[in-house]
Design a protein around this motif. Structure first.
Motif, short mmCIF file in Angstrom:
data_model
loop_
_atom_site.label_atom_id
_atom_site.label_comp_id
_atom_site.label_asym_id
_atom_site.label_seq_id
_atom_site.Cartn_x
_atom_site.Cartn_y
_atom_site.Cartn_z
N GLN A 1 0.84 -1.20 0.00
CA GLN A 1 0.00 0.00 0.00
C GLN A 1 0.87 1.25 0.00
O GLN A 1 1.54 1.57 0.97
CB GLN A 1 -0.93 -0.02 1.22
N THR B 1 -1.41 -5.40 2.00
CA THR B 1 -2.76 -5.99 1.96
C THR B 1 -2.80 -7.14 0.96
O THR B 1 -2.39 -6.97 -0.20
CB THR B 1 -3.81 -4.94 1.56
N SER C 1 -4.84 -7.08 6.16
CA SER C 1 -3.88 -5.99 6.07
C SER C 1 -2.88 -6.14 7.21
O SER C 1 -3.27 -6.45 8.34
CB SER C 1 -4.57 -4.62 6.14
N GLU D 1 -7.10 1.47 -5.74
CA GLU D 1 -5.79 0.94 -6.16
C GLU D 1 -5.73 0.80 -7.69
O GLU D 1 -6.26 -0.16 -8.25
CB GLU D 1 -5.57 -0.43 -5.50
N THR E 1 -8.09 3.54 1.80
CA THR E 1 -8.24 2.95 0.48
C THR E 1 -9.29 1.85 0.58
O THR E 1 -9.34 1.13 1.58
CB THR E 1 -6.92 2.37 -0.05
N ASN F 1 -8.66 -1.66 1.74
CA ASN F 1 -8.44 -1.91 3.17
C ASN F 1 -9.77 -1.92 3.93
O ASN F 1 -9.81 -1.83 5.15
CB ASN F 1 -7.50 -0.83 3.74
#
Length: 276
Positions: free
Chosen positions: A53, A63, A75, A93, A160, A163
């Motif tokens: 990440q 993750t 994570s 992502e 994000t 996560n």
């Protein structure tokens, strides 16, 4: 022609060195795992993505992402709590769509408007903001919580959607929050470094018309290095429809996860982390 070839080789080398979606945590961002050893393959889904990440050219946590369920499997991060504002910006992502996209997490808006990515293409590879709208009894539950980080950039990096899982609203604001904010503080008082892995067991229910899985359980495990001769560990698990958290030994959690995932004996940390 030769210089073009050299440029291509150089570009590929740069991509290998800085890729966000990687081939393994052992070689790309091992620093987030105790003794640089990630969990074993017993947690791996059918279509996994290993994500280092990255936000603003720095790695903040790791993750393992389930592309099919569109939720993280786990994570992993180093516990470094501190005061600070809670970010409001949600990120996605880009490299889940492919290696040609930006190597750092971005806002949906940025990908749609600056990189001309369609929302359809983005949504094929991961959960998007629209998936989490109009939820009833659920909200966006961090695996790696922003409150376990001591500067603003590392807090933003936790925002994000790779996560995030659909988490029971009462659990997220109640017993799970108590564990994150109170139990962790008590348990880590004498720790020099605390390695944490937080995960989600896929369930039988979905949100967003079947796009995003609602986990059946959430779990967390910590391995705390007190000094060179003393290491301690603890773990918790919670059903994702009850406001209760069960405190376990690391060994007890690994045995439970072995049953829940059904892919062989689960090992979360290096063997030097105590199971009792």
């Amino acid at each position: 022609m030769l210089w073009l070839l050299l440029l291509q080789v150089l570009a590929s080398c740069l991509w290998l060195g800085h890729s966000e979606v990687v081939k393994s945590f052992e070689t790309s961002c091992p620093q987030f795992f105790f003794r640089e050893i990630p969990p074993n393959e017993a947690l791996e889904p059918q279509n996994p993505a290993w994500i280092c990440q990255r936000y603003k050219n720095q790695y903040y946590f790791a993750t393992l992402y389930d592309r099919k369920m569109r939720i993280p499997v786990y994570s992993a991060y180093i516990y470094q709590p501190g005061p600070g504002k809670r970010p409001k910006t949600w990120l996605v992502e880009p490299q889940l769509m492919g290696p040609s996209y930006p190597k750092t997490m971005e806002k949906e808006w940025t990908l749609l408007n600056r990189y001309n990515v369609s929302l359809e293409k983005l949504s094929q590879s991961q959960a998007i903001l629209h998936d989490y709208k109009n939820l009833t009894g659920l909200n966006r539950g961090h695996l790696n919580p922003n409150g376990h980080h001591d500067d603003y950039s590392s807090r933003i990096a936790t925002f994000t959607l790779t996560n995030i899982v659909p988490q029971d609203e009462k659990l997220n604001g109640g017993a799970w929050n108590n564990y994150e904010q109170q139990t962790m503080i008590r348990r880590t008082q004498d720790c020099k470094t605390t390695y944490v892995i937080v995960g989600a067991v896929p369930g039988n229910n979905y949100i967003a018309k079947g796009r995003v899985n609602k986990p059946s359980h959430l779990w967390s495990a910590a391995c705390c290095v007190v000094d060179n001769s003393y290491i301690k560990a603890w773990a918790v698990i919670a059903e994702n429809d009850k406001n209760q958290v069960q405190l376990l030994t690391l060994g007890e959690l690994e045995d439970l996860l072995t049953e829940l995932y059904g892919r062989g004996q689960v090992s979360l940390f290096d063997s030097d982390c105590p199971r009792e």
